[in-house]
Design a protein around this motif. Structure first.
Motif, PDB file in Angstrom:
ATOM      1  N   ALA A  87      -4.846 -75.479  46.051  1.00 11.36           N
ATOM      2  CA  ALA A  87      -5.659 -77.219  46.080  1.00 11.36           C
ATOM      3  C   ALA A  87      -6.480 -77.641  45.267  1.00 11.36           C
ATOM      4  N   ALA A  88      -6.102 -76.415  44.154  1.00 13.93           N
ATOM      5  CA  ALA A  88      -6.110 -77.201  42.743  1.00 13.93           C
ATOM      6  C   ALA A  88      -5.075 -77.200  41.566  1.00 13.93           C
ATOM      7  N   ALA A  89      -4.298 -76.979  42.365  1.00 17.05           N
ATOM      8  CA  ALA A  89      -2.953 -77.290  41.356  1.00 17.05           C
ATOM      9  C   ALA A  89      -2.212 -76.413  40.287  1.00 17.05           C
ATOM     10  N   ILE A  90      -3.051 -74.865  40.791  1.00 12.87           N
ATOM     11  CA  ILE A  90      -3.219 -74.438  39.399  1.00 12.87           C
ATOM     12  C   ILE A  90      -1.808 -73.121  39.233  1.00 12.87           C
ATOM     13  N   ASP A  91      -1.289 -72.914  39.171  1.00 12.66           N
ATOM     14  CA  ASP A  91      -0.277 -72.199  38.711  1.00 12.66           C
ATOM     15  C   ASP A  91      -0.262 -71.372  38.219  1.00 12.66           C
ATOM     16  N   TRP A  92       0.563 -70.035  38.655  1.00 11.04           N
ATOM     17  CA  TRP A  92       0.009 -67.865  38.990  1.00 11.04           C
ATOM     18  C   TRP A  92       1.418 -67.293  38.545  1.00 11.04           C
ATOM     19  N   GLU A  93       1.051 -66.284  37.672  1.00  7.14           N
ATOM     20  CA  GLU A  93       1.745 -65.634  37.601  1.00  7.14           C
ATOM     21  C   GLU A  93       1.010 -63.980  37.958  1.00  7.14           C
ATOM     22  N   VAL A  94       2.353 -63.222  38.896  1.00  9.68           N
ATOM     23  CA  VAL A  94       1.515 -62.600  39.823  1.00  9.68           C
ATOM     24  C   VAL A  94       1.966 -60.872  38.489  1.00  9.68           C
ATOM     25  N   ILE A  95       1.547 -60.061  38.668  1.00  8.95           N
ATOM     26  CA  ILE A  95       2.068 -58.567  38.228  1.00  8.95           C
ATOM     27  C   ILE A  95       1.503 -57.535  38.912  1.00  8.95           C
ATOM     28  N   GLU A  96       2.411 -57.225  40.050  1.00 15.08           N
ATOM     29  CA  GLU A  96       2.446 -56.349  40.712  1.00 15.08           C
ATOM     30  C   GLU A  96       2.323 -54.789  40.764  1.00 15.08           C
ATOM     31  N   GLY A  97       1.364 -54.269  41.123  1.00 11.12           N
ATOM     32  CA  GLY A  97       1.715 -52.348  41.056  1.00 11.12           C
ATOM     33  C   GLY A  97       2.033 -52.056  42.789  1.00 11.12           C
ATOM     34  N   ARG A  98       3.186 -51.277  42.088  1.00 12.95           N
ATOM     35  CA  ARG A  98       3.877 -50.450  44.101  1.00 12.95           C
ATOM     36  C   ARG A  98       2.210 -49.347  43.681  1.00 12.95           C
ATOM     37  N   LYS A  99       2.076 -48.521  42.324  1.00 12.04           N
ATOM     38  CA  LYS A  99       2.141 -47.261  42.521  1.00 12.04           C
ATOM     39  C   LYS A  99       1.077 -47.061  41.574  1.00 12.04           C
ATOM     40  N   GLU A 100      -0.086 -46.514  41.855  1.00  8.73           N
ATOM     41  CA  GLU A 100      -0.733 -46.239  40.464  1.00  8.73           C
ATOM     42  C   GLU A 100      -0.434 -46.249  39.494  1.00  8.73           C
ATOM     43  N   GLY A 101      -1.006 -46.940  38.853  1.00  7.83           N
ATOM     44  CA  GLY A 101       0.082 -47.143  36.820  1.00  7.83           C
ATOM     45  C   GLY A 101       0.726 -47.893  36.258  1.00  7.83           C
ATOM     46  N   ASP A 102       1.599 -48.637  37.254  1.00  3.46           N
ATOM     47  CA  ASP A 102       2.317 -50.008  37.506  1.00  3.46           C
ATOM     48  C   ASP A 102       0.945 -50.897  37.298  1.00  3.46           C
ATOM     49  N   ILE A 103       0.393 -51.454  37.235  1.00  2.33           N
ATOM     50  CA  ILE A 103      -1.112 -53.055  36.953  1.00  2.33           C
ATOM     51  C   ILE A 103      -0.686 -52.533  34.984  1.00  2.33           C
ATOM     52  N   GLN A 104      -1.422 -50.929  35.175  1.00  3.56           N
ATOM     53  CA  GLN A 104      -1.444 -50.766  33.931  1.00  3.56           C
ATOM     54  C   GLN A 104      -0.734 -51.089  33.136  1.00  3.56           C
ATOM     55  N   LYS A 105       0.683 -50.649  32.942  1.00  2.00           N
ATOM     56  CA  LYS A 105       1.716 -50.238  32.702  1.00  2.00           C
ATOM     57  C   LYS A 105       2.301 -52.082  32.026  1.00  2.00           C
ATOM     58  N   GLY A 106       2.120 -52.462  33.165  1.00  4.16           N
ATOM     59  CA  GLY A 106       2.478 -53.890  33.291  1.00  4.16           C
ATOM     60  C   GLY A 106       2.039 -54.539  32.388  1.00  4.16           C
ATOM     61  N   LEU A 107       0.230 -54.810  32.169  1.00  6.40           N
ATOM     62  CA  LEU A 107      -0.372 -55.652  31.446  1.00  6.40           C
ATOM     63  C   LEU A 107      -0.175 -55.309  30.225  1.00  6.40           C
ATOM     64  N   ALA A 108       0.128 -53.240  29.942  1.00  8.62           N
ATOM     65  CA  ALA A 108      -0.103 -53.102  28.356  1.00  8.62           C
ATOM     66  C   ALA A 108       1.441 -53.622  28.093  1.00  8.62           C
ATOM     67  N   GLU A 109       2.160 -53.639  28.633  1.00 10.84           N
ATOM     68  CA  GLU A 109       3.759 -53.556  28.158  1.00 10.84           C
ATOM     69  C   GLU A 109       4.018 -55.748  27.658  1.00 10.84           C
ATOM     70  N   LYS A 110       2.933 -56.412  28.699  1.00  4.87           N
ATOM     71  CA  LYS A 110       2.792 -57.773  28.311  1.00  4.87           C
ATOM     72  C   LYS A 110       2.143 -58.471  26.871  1.00  4.87           C
ATOM     73  N   LEU A 111       1.041 -57.189  26.901  1.00  8.36           N
ATOM     74  CA  LEU A 111      -0.215 -57.146  25.485  1.00  8.36           C
ATOM     75  C   LEU A 111       0.725 -56.670  24.755  1.00  8.36           C
ATOM     76  N   ARG A 112       1.398 -55.938  24.612  1.00 14.41           N
ATOM     77  CA  ARG A 112       2.757 -54.964  23.424  1.00 14.41           C
ATOM     78  C   ARG A 112       3.521 -56.124  22.971  1.00 14.41           C
ATOM     79  N   ARG A 113       3.744 -57.058  24.188  1.00 12.90           N
ATOM     80  CA  ARG A 113       5.200 -58.145  24.016  1.00 12.90           C
ATOM     81  C   ARG A 113       4.251 -59.156  22.844  1.00 12.90           C
ATOM     82  N   MET A 114       3.672 -59.461  23.347  1.00  9.71           N
ATOM     83  CA  MET A 114       2.548 -60.599  22.231  1.00  9.71           C
ATOM     84  C   MET A 114       2.232 -60.378  21.064  1.00  9.71           C
ATOM     85  N   ARG A 115       2.272 -59.010  21.094  1.00  8.92           N
ATOM     86  CA  ARG A 115       1.691 -58.296  19.494  1.00  8.92           C
ATOM     87  C   ARG A 115       3.018 -58.359  18.433  1.00  8.92           C
TER      88      ARG A 115
END
Lengths: 92, 568
Positions: B235-263
Motif C-alpha cells: 500500500a505504501a509502495a515500498i520495495d523489500w528484499e527478503v533474507i530467508e532461512g530454512r534452518k537455524e543459523g541461515d539468517i545469521q549467515k545471510g546477514l553476516a555475509e551481507k555485512l561482510r560484503r559491505m565491508r
C-alpha cells in the motif's frame, strides 16, 4: 557480421535503421492513439481544453517514464545475464 | 363440534344412504370418528369398538341421516400415537364397508398423503349427489393451510447448532474485523504510494528477515509475512528484499555475509576475492549499471523487519558476526588452534573432517598467500563458503574483536515483528483462541509496520519514554542507558520462546558445548548494542488519524496531482 563487404554492411545498416524507425513510429502512434482516446472527449471545439491538455501531458509523461523505467530494468537484467555468462565458467 | 375441536382426530366418512338400524357395522353414511383416551367403553382394541350415533338412535334409524358421530375407543397406545400424529386433521373416507381396520388404513394413507382438511357442513353442502371418489379427488386438489406447528429442534440438534454456529460467527466476525483493521493501516500509509518518483530513482527498500519457526517449515513464516506485513508495504509502495532461512543459523549467515560484503566493498579485507555466486555477481552487475547510468538508490532510512523471536536472535548474532568478525573466513580451528578461542575449538571438534578436507582442497586449487598485511587473521580459505562453515566469531570473542573502520555510527533501524506460532495437538485450545483473535494481531503488527513505513523517528534501543525530555543525549548517558538498551534488545519478543516445542529447547546429546543461536541468550557487545536503532513508535497524530480512518470520518491523504499544481 565481419565477413560482409562494404555494400552489404551498408544494406544491413539501412535495414536496421528502417526497422528502428518503424518501431519508433509504431510506439509513437500507439501513444497518440492511447492518450487521445483517454483524454480527448469534447469535440465541440477544435482546441484542447485545459483539462484535456493536462490529461494529455500526464498521459504522455506516464507513458514515457514507464517505458524508461522498464527499459532500465531490462538493461539491468541484461547486465546480470551478461555477468553470469561471463563469470560462470570462471566461478565454477 | 367444539367437543371435537378439543380432542384429537376426527374422521368424516360420507355415504348417501340411510342408516340401517342397530349394529356397529351399519353406522356407515357419514361418520366422524374421534379418539378418546378415556370414556365409557369397557372394550379395548379395534375389534371391540363402540359406535354411538349422533342425535339418538331413533333418528338414525328412520331418516336419511348424513352425519353420524361415532365415538370409538382406541387403546391408549394407539390413541396417543394417533393424536400426536393426526392432531387437528379432518379426513374423508369414501368406503362402504366401515370396519375399523379400513378406517384406520384410510386414515393413515390420507394423512400421509397430506389429505385435505375440511369441515363437515361445507362438505355436506358442496358434495350433494357427487360420486364419492370424485369428491375425494376434488378436495385433495384444493390447497389447504397445513397446520404446521413451530417448535425447537431436539436437544442434540440445539447443541450441535449452537456450537457450530457460534464458532462460525466468531470466525466470520474476526476475519471481518481483521480486514477492516488492515484496511485502516493501509489507508494510513497509502499517500506514500502516490508520491511521484523520479525515473532515475529507486523506491525505498526495506529488508525482511524470515526464517522457518522452530519445528516447522518456511511456509508459515512466509504466510505470516504475506498476511500481515506485505499489505502495508504494498500500500505504501515500498520495495523489500527478503533474507530467508530454512534452518537455524541461515539468517545469521545471510546477514553476516551481507555485512561482510559491505565491508569488503568499502575497502576491508582481501580485495582479490571474486564473487563466485551467480546471484551476487548479478547484483554487482546491476549496481555497476546503476552507477554508470546515474540511477540512485533510495537515500533515506531503510529499515529491517525481523519476524519472530527466533529470527531476532539470529539477526542480532548475525550483526555481531558481520561487524566484529573478520571479513575473510578465519582459518579452520584444527589446523591452527592457537588463533582460535577454546570455545570455538571445542565447538568445532565434532566436525573436523569437512574442515580438513576443505582446507586441503583450498591448498590445492587456490594458492593464495598465507598472510595478508592488511588483515591480521590469515585467509587461506577460498571465498566460497563451505556448506557447514562455522561462524567467523563466537560470542566470547566479541570483546577482543577489533572495531572495523567502516562501521557506521548507527545501523539501520530494526523492528522485531511478533510471529506467534505454536505447534502440537495439546495446544489446540491456544491455537483455536489465536485463530479466532487474529484481528488483534493484525492491529498490533499493522501499527508496527506503519511506524516503519511512516518513519516518524529513529531511536536507540535504550530509549525509554522517561528519556524523552533528555533528547539526543541518550547515547552519552553511560552504563545505565546502555544496559537498558541491551536488555531491550535481549528481551524483545521473549514471550514467543514459551511457544517453542520442548524438542527444540533441548540440546542434542554430545553437543552441549556447541553454540545454538536459538537457545543461547543473546550476547551483546556494547559497540554493537549502542549502534542498534529502532523506529520510534507511531506518532500520536498518526495514531489519531488512524482512529479517524477507522471510524470513517476521514479518508487517506490525497496528494495533489502534478498537473493541478502547475495550474493546467
Amino acid at each position: 557480421m565481419d565477413n560482409l563487404n562494404a555494400n552489404e554492411q551498408r544494406e544491413l545498416q539501412n535495414r536496421v535503421e528502417r526497422k528502428q524507425m518503424k518501431e519508433f513510429m509504431n510506439m509513437y502512434s500507439n501513444l497518440v492513439q492511447k492518450c487521445f482516446e483517454d483524454c480527448v472527449n469534447d469535440f465541440t471545439t477544435k482546441s484542447l481544453h485545459s483539462k484535456e491538455e493536462g490529461c494529455v501531458m500526464r498521459c504522455v509523461d506516464k507513458f514515457l517514464k514507464t517505458s524508461e523505467r522498464v527499459g532500465q530494468r531490462f538493461a539491468e537484467q541484461n547486465a546480470t545475464m551478461m555477468s553470469n555468462a561471463g563469470a560462470g565458467p570462471l566461478g565454477r | 363440534m367444539s367437543e371435537f375441536e378439543k380432542t384429537g382426530v376426527r374422521v368424516a366418512v360420507k355415504r348417501n344412504e340411510a342408516i340401517p338400524s342397530g349394529a356397529a357395522k351399519s353406522c356407515q353414511p357419514v361418520i366422524r370418528l374421534k379418539t378418546l383416551t378415556s370414556g365409557v367403553g369397557k372394550v379395548r382394541g379395534h375389534k371391540n369398538t363402540e359406535f354411538q350415533k349422533n342425535g339418538g338412535t331413533s333418528a338414525g334409524q328412520t331418516q336419511q341421516v348424513r352425519h353420524v358421530m361415532c365415538k370409538y375407543k382406541y387403546t391408549k397406545r394407539e390413541a396417543g400415537a394417533l393424536r400426536t400424529l393426526f392432531q387437528g386433521f379432518d379426513i374423508s373416507l369414501n368406503d362402504d364397508s366401515i370396519s375399523i381396520d379400513q378406517i384406520r388404513s384410510c386414515l393413515m394413507s390420507k394423512l400421509f398423503s397430506r389429505a385435505l382438511i375440511f369441515n363437515d357442513p361445507q362438505f355436506e353442502t358442496s358434495t350433494e349427489g357427487i360420486p364419492p371418489q370424485q369428491i375425494s379427488n376434488q378436495k385433495k386438489s384444493e390447497p389447504g393451510i397445513p397446520n404446521v406447528k413451530l417448535k425447537l429442534p431436539s436437544r442434540n440438534w440445539l447443541i450441535f447448532l449452537s456450537v457450530t454456529g457460534s464458532f462460525t460467527a466468531a470466525l466470520l466476525y474476526d476475519r471481518y474485523a481483521k480486514k477492516k483493521t488492515q484496511q485502516k493501516w493501509c489507508k494510513l500509509v497509502s499517500h506514500l504510494a502516490d508520491e511521484t518518483l523520479d525515473t532515475a530513482a529507486m523506491p525505498r527498500k526495506v529488508t525482511v528477515f524470515l526464517s522457518a519457526p522452530p519445528g516447522d517449515g518456511l511456509s508459515p513464516a512466509r504466510d505470516h509475512f504475506r498476511e500481515y506485513v506485505k499489505p502495508l508495504l504494498v500500500a505504501a509502495a515500498i520495495d523489500w528484499e527478503v533474507i530467508e532461512g530454512r534452518k537455524e543459523g541461515d539468517i545469521q549467515k545471510g546477514l553476516a555475509e551481507k555485512l561482510r560484503r559491505m565491508r569488503r566493498s568499502s575497502g576491508e579485507g582481501d580485495q582479490g576475492v571474486v564473487e563466485s555466486d551467480d546471484k551476487e555477481a548479478g547484483k554487482a552487475a546491476v549496481a555497476e549499471y546503476r552507477r554508470t547510468h546515474d540511477i540512485h538508490e533510495f537515500g533515506g532510512i531503510r529499515g529491517d523487519i525481523v519476524l519472530g523471536r527466533h529470527t531476532w536472535k539470529e539477526y542480532v548474532r548475525g550483526l555481531h558476526e558481520g561487524w566484529l568478525g573478520p571479513v575473510d573466513p578465519p582459518p579452520p580451528p584444527p589446523t591452527e588452534p592457537a588463533s582460535a578461542d577454546s570455545n570455538l575449538t571445542e565447538s568445532a571438534v565434532p566436525e573436523p573432517t569437512p574442515q580438513e578436507r576443505h582446507s586441503g582442497e583450498s591448498g590445492e586449487t587456490n594458492p593464495l598467500p598465507p598472510t595478508h598485511p592488511s588483515d591480521p587473521p590469515p585467509p587461506p580459505d577460498p571465498p566460497k563458503p563451505a556448506p557447514d562453515i562455522l561462524p567467523f566469531i563466537s560470542p566470547p570473542q566479541y570483546p577482543n574483536a577489533p572495531t572495523p573502520l567502516s562501521i557506521p555510527s548507527s545501523f539501520d533501524p530494526s523492528t522485531p515483528i511478533q510471529f506467534p506460532h505454536v505447534l502440537g495437538f495439546l495446544n489446540t485450545p491456544t491455537r483455536i483462541y489465536r485463530f479466532l483473535t487474529r484481528r488483534y494481531l493484525a492491529d498490533a503488527i499493522g501499527r508496527e509496520v506503519a511506524s516503519i513505513v511512516l518513519t516518524s523517528g529513529i531511536q536507540g534501543w535504550d530509549y525509554q519514554e522517561a528519556d524523552a525530555g533528555r533528547g539526543a543525549s541518550q547515547f552519552e548517558d553511560g552504563q545505565a542507558a546502555e544496559t537498558a538498551g541491551s536488555r531491550a534488545v535481549q528481551s524483545a519478543l521473549e514471550h514467543e520462546e514459551l511457544d517453542w516445542q520442548k524438542r527444540i529447547r533441548k540440546r542434542d546429546k554430545g553437543q552441549e558445548g556447541q553454540e545454538r543461536v536459538w537457545l543461547d541468550d543473546i550476547a551483546l557487545d556494547p559497540r554493537i548494542a549502542s549502534r542498534m536503532t529502532r523506529f520510534a513508535a507511531l506518532a500520536r497524530e498518526e495514531e489519531e488519524r488512524a482512529e479517524r480512518i477507522e471510524s470513517g470520518t476521514e479518508g487517506p491523504i490525497v496528494l495533489e496531482k502534478p498537473a493541478d499544481r502547475d495550474g493546467l
